[in-house]
Write a protein that holds these residues in place. Structure first.
Motif, mmCIF file in Angstrom:
data_model
loop_
_atom_site.group_PDB
_atom_site.id
_atom_site.type_symbol
_atom_site.label_atom_id
_atom_site.label_comp_id
_atom_site.label_asym_id
_atom_site.label_seq_id
_atom_site.Cartn_x
_atom_site.Cartn_y
_atom_site.Cartn_z
ATOM 1 N N PHE A 279 26.312 4.157 93.233
ATOM 2 C CA PHE A 279 25.576 5.421 93.443
ATOM 3 C C PHE A 279 25.449 6.182 92.129
ATOM 4 N N LEU A 280 26.562 6.315 91.405
ATOM 5 C CA LEU A 280 26.553 7.092 90.166
ATOM 6 C C LEU A 280 25.606 6.492 89.136
ATOM 7 N N GLU A 281 25.571 5.181 89.039
ATOM 8 C CA GLU A 281 24.681 4.540 88.070
ATOM 9 C C GLU A 281 23.214 4.755 88.442
ATOM 10 N N LYS A 282 22.900 4.675 89.734
ATOM 11 C CA LYS A 282 21.512 4.921 90.163
ATOM 12 C C LYS A 282 21.105 6.365 89.865
ATOM 13 N N LEU B 16 35.201 8.614 85.005
ATOM 14 C CA LEU B 16 35.869 9.853 85.408
ATOM 15 C C LEU B 16 35.282 10.411 86.699
ATOM 16 N N LEU B 17 33.963 10.299 86.858
ATOM 17 C CA LEU B 17 33.315 10.812 88.073
ATOM 18 C C LEU B 17 33.722 10.012 89.311
ATOM 19 N N LEU C 90 19.015 11.100 86.234
ATOM 20 C CA LEU C 90 19.464 12.455 85.898
ATOM 21 C C LEU C 90 20.163 12.556 84.543
ATOM 22 N N GLY C 91 20.797 11.471 84.121
ATOM 23 C CA GLY C 91 21.596 11.498 82.888
ATOM 24 C C GLY C 91 23.021 11.932 83.186
ATOM 25 N N TRP C 92 23.978 11.281 82.547
ATOM 26 C CA TRP C 92 25.379 11.596 82.831
ATOM 27 C C TRP C 92 25.760 13.002 82.396
ATOM 28 N N GLU C 93 25.132 13.511 81.335
ATOM 29 C CA GLU C 93 25.461 14.861 80.869
ATOM 30 C C GLU C 93 25.126 15.901 81.928
ATOM 31 N N ARG D 96 28.642 7.673 78.270
ATOM 32 C CA ARG D 96 28.179 7.341 79.617
ATOM 33 C C ARG D 96 29.255 6.614 80.422
ATOM 34 N N GLU D 97 29.814 5.558 79.869
ATOM 35 C CA GLU D 97 30.783 4.738 80.593
ATOM 36 C C GLU D 97 32.037 5.537 80.951
#
Length: 115
Positions: free
Chosen positions: A42-45, A82-83, A50-53, A76-77
């Motif tokens: 989910f986070l990668e999609k 962490l998320l 949106l961008g990790w920032e 990013r990784e």
């Protein structure tokens, strides 16, 4: 139904987004990070749009309580890892609607998304 609101239920911004969706007769499901979990897929999609920032909430207590080693040299990784570990650090809400991700809540933003 194609609309999913992601977040944690006790967040004030989530409450406002839910109220807006209900008041505007928008069908949606709610994905609670704490109950339903969050995974790297989910986070990668979401991150690809949106961008990790934008997804990392640095103002919350969870981020502020991390040790300095976790906060330093974010990329990013490291941020996505962490998320997954600390879902409360994902900026809220994330809305998935019509095959696109949106982040944050403002009434005008949702007007534009749903019109």
């Amino acid at each position: 139904m194609n609309t999913v609101l992601y977040g944690i239920p006790n967040c004030d911004t989530i409450k406002k987004a839910k109220k807006w969706l209900s008041d505007n007769n928008q069908d949606y499901s709610f994905h609670d990070y704490r109950k339903d979990g969050i995974d790297s897929d989910f986070l990668e999609k979401a991150e690809s749009e949106l961008g990790w920032e934008a997804m990392l909430n640095k103002r919350g207590t969870t981020f502020r309580q991390l040790d300095d080693a976790d906060k330093s040299e974010l990329n990013r990784e490291k941020a996505l890892a962490l998320l997954v570990q600390y879902p409360a650090m994902v900026k809220r809400p994330i809305l998935f609607h019509r095959n696109a991700f949106h982040i944050g809540f403002k009434p005008a933003q949702y007007e534009e998304i749903f019109c």
